[in-house]
Enzyme design. Structure first.
Site, PDB file in Angstrom:
ATOM      1  CE  LYS A 126      -3.995  -2.313   2.170  1.00 54.46           C
ATOM      2  NZ  LYS A 126      -3.341  -3.602   2.077  1.00 54.46           N
ATOM      3  CB  CYS A 242      -7.129  -8.825   4.869  1.00 55.60           C
ATOM      4  SG  CYS A 242      -6.285  -9.304   6.223  1.00 55.60           S
TER       5      CYS A 242
END
Length: 543
Positions: A126, A242
């Protein structure tokens, strides 16, 4: 896959009729993808419009791949592929990333010139995505609390050619005390129970227990408490996990909002065609809903859930929040100074019709924050030969560094402030606050070090340069034999005409040579007129 019975029962209770489709997805192969590096694709042909007569090497590489619709320049890969072995991976031209995990950085959407914090960043996927959006400007502080994981984080920052980055190994509380409310964008990809990792890593299945979501939720609350302190007024905070557990997703956001009335959820377009699903406010506990209030509880539907039976990905939860700016405070987006970089980003996204580069827009855009601040073009952590070969004089270090620039990078000016530490030379971006006392893995772009006899440029410097900036360069092609030999650390004997100077003509000099792959740097070599000595460090070689 043998899923824990208690987990199966919980998901059946939550999803009702949809549960069987969800559970059936665990029998399917995991989804994998690559995301092109927006800092590098301009010089390689990846971002060009398709040429009918002769496509570039980059176009040929991505031809026929299905795009990931919610991420710019991202493509699905086949389960039989090994993208981590391709020379393009070593050149930092793409990052291997799970498709769902690309969503949070797209939502946060930092603008060139802004200050950005990735709080739980390792291994760096990210962060590299955020840096590409900054276009080499502003500041990126990328952090992880796990010391061992920061090694991979720093390596991925270097490989991507990121120059405006500071890599830290600190607790959120320590960073909040050092920086304060100075960041325009903050990303918290929180530690979680990992239910969206089950297909990717079966160890996560074995480690799961019924109490895990509550334990992680408590940890997430603490992280978000500190993260909020670092968001500038008018700034934005993206939260993601997640996992599918409500207590770690809608619950964490509800508890955060109840404690922070100056933050609100930002509604974003969530195309149903991509399989996106809204957050589920009805999954809050009665206590969470009561503390938040009915109106703000309803806004939880503006968060996003990615389910593995609805999207081509492993699953994710993401929420975008904005901190209110005090009345009368002037806030703005990037200033005109950043427009050239922004134009490059726009050109990269222009290929998005072909590459799937979706841009998330607010139906009702909120206020944007602070103007452009000076940043850097490339970054790194690296270790050249002679690391402990001290000269004993800072003036000698500067003299050798400047001599290297005149000889090997004429006309190139390093970004930020030059800092000498011992024999090491760094280009340091303007800090967001005092970094005194912080554990710094890399405080800036390591340009190289001075030995007894010369300045030796770092691998990090090579990865952040453009081919036209080097006085000497050697262009290698795709998966050519010489490219593989170079990545294995072997000496090359290219045709002299292939070693070129600044004008692209065959070079008539010797010295440090930037070795490039289809227009993208791989590392350094030293040319003597007949042989190129390989200067690729062992940790960067193909194994």
């Amino acid at each position: 896959m043998a899923l824990p019975k208690e987990y199966v029962n919980q998901m059946r209770e939550l999803l009702g009729e949809e549960a069987e489709d969800f559970l059936a997805s665990y029998a399917e192969p995991k989804k994998t993808a690559i995301r092109l590096n927006g800092l590098k694709i301009e010089s390689t042909g990846f971002g060009e419009k398709e040429a009918v007569d002769k496509p570039s090497a980059g176009q040929s590489f991505v031809a026929g791949r299905d795009p990931v619709p919610w991420a710019a320049g991202a493509y699905y890969t086949d389960k039989t592929e090994r993208p981590g072995k391709h020379p393009y991976y070593y050149a930092g031209l793409y990052y291997i990333q799970e498709p769902s995990a690309m969503l949070p950085a797209e939502l946060l959407d930092p603008q060139p010139g802004q200050r950005v914090l990735d709080l739980c960043a390792a291994p760096g996927g990210k962060s590299t995505q955020l840096a590409a959006k900054l276009r080499g400007t502003g500041l990126l502080v990328t952090n992880d609390l796990a010391t061992e994981r920061t090694k991979a984080l720093a390596k991925n920052i270097e490989r991507a050619g990121i120059g405006c980055a500071v890599v830290t190994n600190e607790s959120p509380a320590k960073l909040a005390a050092a920086f304060g409310a100075t960041f325009d964008r903050v990303l918290v990809d929180a530690p979680c129970s990992g239910e969206g990792m089950f297909r990717k890593d079966e160890d996560m299945v074995r480690q799961w227990d019924a109490d895990a979501p509550a334990r992680y939720a408590a940890m997430q609350d603490e992280i978000m408490l500190e993260a909020a302190k670092m968001v500038a007024p008018g700034g934005r905070l993206a939260y993601s996990t997640c996992t599918f557990s409500p207590v770690e997703n809608e619950g964490t956001i509800a508890r955060f909002l109840a404690a922070h009335p100056d933050f609100e959820i930002v509604a974003t377009e969530s195309p149903a065609a991509w399989g996106f699903a809204p957050g589920r406010p009805e999954w809050l506990t009665p206590e969470e809903a009561a503390a938040l209030g009915p109106d703000r509880t309803a806004r939880l539907a503006d968060t996003i859930r990615l389910w593995p039976h609805r999207v081509r990905g492993e699953g994710h939860f993401a929420a975008l929040l904005e901190r209110a700016a005090p009345s009368g405070m002037a806030v703005s987006g990037a200033s005109p100074e950043s427009e050239p970089a922004g134009a490059a980003a726009a050109e990269s996204r222009k290929a998005g019709g072909k590459t799937g580069g979706a841009s998330f827009k607010d139906p009702k855009p909120g206020k944007r924050t602070t103007a452009v601040r000076r940043g850097a073009e490339a970054a790194g952590r690296g270790r050249s030969k002679g690391f402990d070969d001290r000269t004993g004089g800072e003036s000698d270090t500067i003299a050798r560094y400047e001599a290297f620039l005149r000889e090997s990078l004429p006309g190139w000016k390093p970004p930020g402030t030059i800092r000498i530490k011992g024999d090491h030379v760094y280009a340091v971006s303007e800090p967001a606050g005092s970094m005194q006392g912080l554990r710094l893995v890399r405080e800036g772009w390591l340009l190289g070090l001075s030995t007894r006899h010369r300045f030796e440029p770092s691998q990090a410097l090579a990865m952040g340069l453009k081919p036209h900036q080097a006085a000497l360069s050697l262009q290698l092609a795709g998966e050519s034999e010489d490219a593989i030999r170079y990545l294995k650390g072997e000496t090359l004997q290219p045709e002299p005409a292939k070693v070129t100077g600044l004008n692209g003509e065959p070079a008539d000099k010797r010295g440090w040579t930037l070795v490039c792959l289809d227009g993208c740097p791989l590392g350094w070599g030293r040319w003597d007129g007949a042989t190129l000595k390989n200067e690729l460090l062992p940790g960067w070689r193909q194994v």
